[in-house]
Design a protein around this motif. Structure first.
Motif, PDB file in Angstrom:
ATOM      1  N   ALA A 128      22.797  54.860  44.424  1.00  0.00           N
ATOM      2  CA  ALA A 128      21.754  53.887  44.077  1.00  0.00           C
ATOM      3  C   ALA A 128      22.374  52.614  43.511  1.00  0.00           C
ATOM      4  CB  ALA A 128      20.757  54.480  43.086  1.00  0.00           C
ATOM      5  N   GLU A 129      23.411  52.143  44.184  1.00  0.00           N
ATOM      6  CA  GLU A 129      24.064  50.888  43.793  1.00  0.00           C
ATOM      7  C   GLU A 129      24.864  50.352  44.971  1.00  0.00           C
ATOM      8  OE1 GLU A 129      28.223  52.473  41.808  1.00  0.00           O
ATOM      9  OE2 GLU A 129      26.470  52.257  40.508  1.00  0.00           O
ATOM     10  N   TYR A 130      25.214  49.082  44.892  1.00  0.00           N
ATOM     11  CA  TYR A 130      25.969  48.451  45.964  1.00  0.00           C
ATOM     12  C   TYR A 130      27.427  48.886  45.924  1.00  0.00           C
ATOM     13  CZ  TYR A 130      22.184  45.196  47.119  1.00  0.00           C
ATOM     14  OH  TYR A 130      20.995  44.648  47.527  1.00  0.00           O
ATOM     15  N   ASP A 131      27.964  49.167  47.096  1.00  0.00           N
ATOM     16  CA  ASP A 131      29.400  49.342  47.236  1.00  0.00           C
ATOM     17  C   ASP A 131      30.063  47.972  47.047  1.00  0.00           C
ATOM     18  OD1 ASP A 131      31.712  51.138  48.616  1.00  0.00           O
ATOM     19  OD2 ASP A 131      31.811  49.071  49.364  1.00  0.00           O
ATOM     20  N   PRO A 132      31.237  47.904  46.395  1.00  0.00           N
ATOM     21  CA  PRO A 132      31.896  46.597  46.187  1.00  0.00           C
ATOM     22  C   PRO A 132      32.094  45.817  47.484  1.00  0.00           C
ATOM     23  CG  PRO A 132      32.978  48.295  44.882  1.00  0.00           C
ATOM     24  CD  PRO A 132      31.986  48.999  45.763  1.00  0.00           C
ATOM     25  N   TRP A 133      32.383  46.528  48.563  1.00  0.00           N
ATOM     26  CA  TRP A 133      32.577  45.872  49.862  1.00  0.00           C
ATOM     27  C   TRP A 133      31.290  45.205  50.303  1.00  0.00           C
ATOM     28  CZ3 TRP A 133      31.214  45.720  55.029  1.00  0.00           C
ATOM     29  CH2 TRP A 133      32.180  45.330  55.951  1.00  0.00           C
ATOM     30  N   VAL A 134      30.175  45.921  50.150  1.00  0.00           N
ATOM     31  CA  VAL A 134      28.863  45.398  50.537  1.00  0.00           C
ATOM     32  C   VAL A 134      28.443  44.263  49.615  1.00  0.00           C
ATOM     33  CG1 VAL A 134      26.420  45.974  50.774  1.00  0.00           C
ATOM     34  CG2 VAL A 134      28.166  47.598  51.538  1.00  0.00           C
ATOM     35  N   ASP A 135      28.691  44.434  48.317  1.00  0.00           N
ATOM     36  CA  ASP A 135      28.314  43.420  47.339  1.00  0.00           C
ATOM     37  C   ASP A 135      29.039  42.105  47.614  1.00  0.00           C
ATOM     38  OD1 ASP A 135      26.851  42.660  44.996  1.00  0.00           O
ATOM     39  OD2 ASP A 135      28.711  42.764  43.856  1.00  0.00           O
ATOM     40  N   ALA A 136      30.291  42.209  48.039  1.00  0.00           N
ATOM     41  CA  ALA A 136      31.073  41.001  48.327  1.00  0.00           C
ATOM     42  C   ALA A 136      30.487  40.229  49.503  1.00  0.00           C
ATOM     43  CB  ALA A 136      32.524  41.381  48.621  1.00  0.00           C
ATOM     44  N   ASN A 149      42.803  35.625  47.624  1.00  0.00           N
ATOM     45  CA  ASN A 149      43.804  36.521  48.183  1.00  0.00           C
ATOM     46  C   ASN A 149      43.561  37.980  47.796  1.00  0.00           C
ATOM     47  OD1 ASN A 149      46.127  37.055  49.716  1.00  0.00           O
ATOM     48  ND2 ASN A 149      47.402  37.082  47.875  1.00  0.00           N
ATOM     49  N   LYS A 150      43.263  38.207  46.521  1.00  0.00           N
ATOM     50  CA  LYS A 150      43.041  39.576  46.044  1.00  0.00           C
ATOM     51  C   LYS A 150      41.820  40.191  46.707  1.00  0.00           C
ATOM     52  CE  LYS A 150      42.419  42.295  41.819  1.00  0.00           C
ATOM     53  NZ  LYS A 150      42.316  42.241  40.323  1.00  0.00           N
ATOM     54  N   ALA A 151      40.728  39.425  46.759  1.00  0.00           N
ATOM     55  CA  ALA A 151      39.495  39.925  47.370  1.00  0.00           C
ATOM     56  C   ALA A 151      39.691  40.176  48.860  1.00  0.00           C
ATOM     57  CB  ALA A 151      38.366  38.934  47.144  1.00  0.00           C
ATOM     58  N   ARG A 152      40.407  39.284  49.528  1.00  0.00           N
ATOM     59  CA  ARG A 152      40.644  39.446  50.958  1.00  0.00           C
ATOM     60  C   ARG A 152      41.495  40.676  51.236  1.00  0.00           C
ATOM     61  NH1 ARG A 152      39.724  34.815  54.212  1.00  0.00           N
ATOM     62  NH2 ARG A 152      41.368  35.441  55.643  1.00  0.00           N
ATOM     63  N   ARG A 153      42.514  40.935  50.397  1.00  0.00           N
ATOM     64  CA  ARG A 153      43.343  42.124  50.570  1.00  0.00           C
ATOM     65  C   ARG A 153      42.512  43.391  50.398  1.00  0.00           C
ATOM     66  NH1 ARG A 153      47.221  39.694  47.185  1.00  0.00           N
ATOM     67  NH2 ARG A 153      46.755  41.265  45.599  1.00  0.00           N
ATOM     68  N   PHE A 154      41.624  43.368  49.382  1.00  0.00           N
ATOM     69  CA  PHE A 154      40.756  44.524  49.141  1.00  0.00           C
ATOM     70  C   PHE A 154      39.843  44.759  50.339  1.00  0.00           C
ATOM     71  CE2 PHE A 154      36.429  45.773  47.878  1.00  0.00           C
ATOM     72  CZ  PHE A 154      36.674  47.056  47.400  1.00  0.00           C
ATOM     73  N   HIS A 155      39.221  43.682  50.820  1.00  0.00           N
ATOM     74  CA  HIS A 155      38.306  43.790  51.954  1.00  0.00           C
ATOM     75  C   HIS A 155      39.036  44.295  53.196  1.00  0.00           C
ATOM     76  CE1 HIS A 155      35.015  42.708  54.684  1.00  0.00           C
ATOM     77  NE2 HIS A 155      35.944  42.203  55.470  1.00  0.00           N
ATOM     78  N   ARG A 156      40.205  43.740  53.454  1.00  0.00           N
ATOM     79  CA  ARG A 156      40.952  44.129  54.654  1.00  0.00           C
ATOM     80  C   ARG A 156      41.386  45.583  54.570  1.00  0.00           C
ATOM     81  NH1 ARG A 156      45.855  44.599  57.033  1.00  0.00           N
ATOM     82  NH2 ARG A 156      46.038  43.763  59.150  1.00  0.00           N
ATOM     83  N   LYS A 202      38.679  52.454  56.766  1.00  0.00           N
ATOM     84  CA  LYS A 202      37.495  53.014  57.420  1.00  0.00           C
ATOM     85  C   LYS A 202      37.672  53.039  58.936  1.00  0.00           C
ATOM     86  CE  LYS A 202      33.800  51.943  54.105  1.00  0.00           C
ATOM     87  NZ  LYS A 202      33.154  53.261  54.164  1.00  0.00           N
ATOM     88  N   LEU A 203      38.219  51.948  59.467  1.00  0.00           N
ATOM     89  CA  LEU A 203      38.400  51.860  60.914  1.00  0.00           C
ATOM     90  C   LEU A 203      39.402  52.900  61.400  1.00  0.00           C
ATOM     91  CD1 LEU A 203      37.685  50.373  63.501  1.00  0.00           C
ATOM     92  CD2 LEU A 203      39.491  48.728  62.984  1.00  0.00           C
ATOM     93  N   GLN A 204      40.478  53.092  60.663  1.00  0.00           N
ATOM     94  CA  GLN A 204      41.497  54.061  61.064  1.00  0.00           C
ATOM     95  C   GLN A 204      40.933  55.474  61.090  1.00  0.00           C
ATOM     96  OE1 GLN A 204      44.833  53.135  62.063  1.00  0.00           O
ATOM     97  NE2 GLN A 204      44.426  55.148  62.961  1.00  0.00           N
ATOM     98  N   ARG A 205      40.098  55.799  60.091  1.00  0.00           N
ATOM     99  CA  ARG A 205      39.480  57.127  60.079  1.00  0.00           C
ATOM    100  C   ARG A 205      38.565  57.307  61.296  1.00  0.00           C
ATOM    101  NH1 ARG A 205      39.465  56.181  54.413  1.00  0.00           N
ATOM    102  NH2 ARG A 205      37.325  55.370  54.425  1.00  0.00           N
TER     103      ARG A 205
END
Length: 527
Positions: free
Chosen positions: A234-242, A274-281, A287-290
């Protein structure tokens, strides 16, 4: 000009070595450049004969100002009211309000004819590989064929269990939170009186968030093979929130590109983010690799791409770009429409009453409500269509460039190189097309003779032509399923009925505030 300088008194010539002189010369050059550019745009530009606001015809800056302040689509409607169906909204851009323009700009072209291409300034970002949205005509056709597998009728039937599971989780989550979190007594048990009081006083829930959590989890599963866990927590994932927080910045970044400053600003943005982009990537690639490692065939959006991955040289970066696009396009837009439809229905009790009657009389149990069975709800579809007219998920104009030699758009010849678009919000609210254009009337979609002259073909939320939305059928079915389940299970009331929730800024997408709604579970015999 240099020959004339000796005629001026020496005391009026700034010393080139003085800071004041350099600033004065620089200012003079900038002002002169702006004035000369404005004169050219107003009198010599190929679009000089097209009507529009003086400042918008003269310079890009008024257009960009309205864009970064989130007011541009509203202004475009005002421009059409003043200047007619074709308006010059910037020096090299035209907006069309005629429904025929949808086909002329975005529709299929005859063999041998060039398409109205997508301008890279709008659709591509430096450092990010192209996706199906920004690919060339040829590459787009290939990608579309590969991805069509995941949007076919067969795949939709196979996806029903996946989608239905998350919609059920939404209903369960709303039931668990609509009266707030139950406070426990010291012995760990709440009294019957306290429980009864909670049932009488539902707490407001932000339906924007709940709809977003649902659609992001659905699309996460269909794009990456796993949800984001938003509904569970019941909360946003950091990836989604970004993603949500980047909407406003995207409008600023577009203005920077239009001004030709991307190369200057890009290194700064890279360093700051840079930090946010590294986290997002990293999250995206993990997820894609899985998903890539799954050996069993899945009825999802990437299956077609993965099957032809080696044949078409589809590396992980391009797979990630397309998966990320699907996440945004398949979740943000659906959640936006559901939020708008919920608000509009709650502001129009007579329409909500009709919808409740249709849903609750059609289905005798919740199990009967499925992705396919909701297709029989005619009034619901009318409500969704009217919500898409008043609150289109993509309210801006999607720009295209007129091909070489120029072309006719809605009967008007437009010179080559001109940027053209149909602005959805402005067109959908044009009083030339709709009776009571700002009013919510689902009946206009049900052959009501009162609205016989409405131009329903002006409303194209999924675009038209070879680049129309690949997931249209799935999106509408998902909207119907979610809305039907919510209406079947809950009575709803706006927590702030006096607030105009539709009063929002637009930065490509809507900058949606919270939509607090009080929900009361419907009690049924035997439930």
């Amino acid at each position: 000009m240099m020959d004339l300088l000796h005629l001026l008194p020496l005391e009026v010539l700034p010393s080139p070595t003085s800071l004041t002189g350099i600033v004065l010369i620089g200012t003079t050059l900038v002002v002169s450049s702006i004035l000369l550019s404005a004169i050219y745009n107003l009198y010599l530009h190929p679009l000089a004969s097209f009507p529009g606001p003086l400042l918008h015809r003269a310079s890009l800056f008024p257009y960009l100002y309205r864009q970064v302040t989130g007011k541009l689509p509203y202004s475009v409607l005002d421009f059409h009211a003043r200047y007619g169906p074709v308006v010059r909204i910037s020096p090299n851009s035209l907006s069309f309000a005629d429904p025929q323009a949808w086909k002329d700009i975005y529709g299929h072209r005859s063999p041998g004819q060039e398409e109205f291409a997508k301008p890279n300034l709008f659709y591509r970002t430096k450092g990010i590989p192209p996706s199906i949205l920004s690919e060339t005509r040829e590459n787009h056709g290939v990608l579309r064929k590969l991805m069509a597998h995941g949007f076919s009728e067969r795949s939709m039937r196979a996806q029903e269990g996946i989608i239905g599971g998350y919609v059920n989780a939404l209903i369960s989550g709303l039931r668990g939170h609509c009266f707030g979190k139950e406070e426990k007594k010291d012995d760990g048990v709440s009294s019957e009186k306290e429980t009864e009081q909670k049932k009488q006083q539902p707490v407001p829930l932000d339906m924007v968030s709940w709809y977003n959590w649902t659609t992001f989890d659905v699309i996460g599963d269909l794009a990456f093979g796993e949800p984001f866990g938003c509904l569970e927590k019941a909360e946003y994932d950091p990836w989604v929130d970004a993603i949500g927080k980047s909407v406003r910045f995207g409008s600023i970044l577009l203005a920077i590109r239009v001004l030709g400053l991307e190369d200057v600003v890009h290194p700064i943005i890279e360093k700051l983010s840079n930090k946010a982009r590294r986290f997002h990537r990293k999250r995206t690639m993990d997820k894609l690799q899985r998903r890539v490692n799954l050996t069993k065939e899945r009825p999802d959006f990437l299956e077609g791409l993965l099957q032809k991955r080696e044949e078409w040289g589809m590396d992980m970066e391009r797979l990630a770009a397309n998966a990320s696009l699907l996440i945004i396009a398949g979740s943000e837009t659906t959640a936006t429409l559901l939020s708008g439809a919920t608000y509009l229905l709650l502001k129009h009790p007579e329409a909500m009453k009709k919808l409740i009657e249709e849903v609750r009389s059609t289905f005798k149990s919740e199990e009967e409500i499925t992705l396919s069975s909701v297709g029989s709800l005619e009034y619901m579809l009318a409500c969704i269509n009217e919500a898409m007219r008043l609150y289109p998920p993509v309210p801006i104009g999607m720009p295209r460039v007129v091909p070489k030699g120029g072309a006719k758009v809605a009967g008007t010849f437009v010179p080559e190189g001109t940027v053209v678009a149909v602005w959805q919000w402005a067109t959908n609210h044009n009083e030339q097309h709709f009776l009571e254009a700002f009013e919510f009337h689902p009946e206009r979609w049900m052959h009501d003779p009162r609205f016989a002259n409405d131009r329903l073909d002006a409303v194209q939320p999924f675009n038209v032509g070879p680049r129309n939305c690949l997931g249209r059928n799935l999106a509408i079915a998902e909207m119907r399923l979610i809305l039907a389940k919510v209406v079947y299970n809950f009575d709803m009331q706006l927590a702030n009925p006096g607030k105009d929730w539709l009063d929002q800024q637009i930065f490509t997408f809507w900058d949606k505030p919270a939509l607090p709604v009080c929900l009361t579970p419907v009690e049924r015999n035997g439930a």
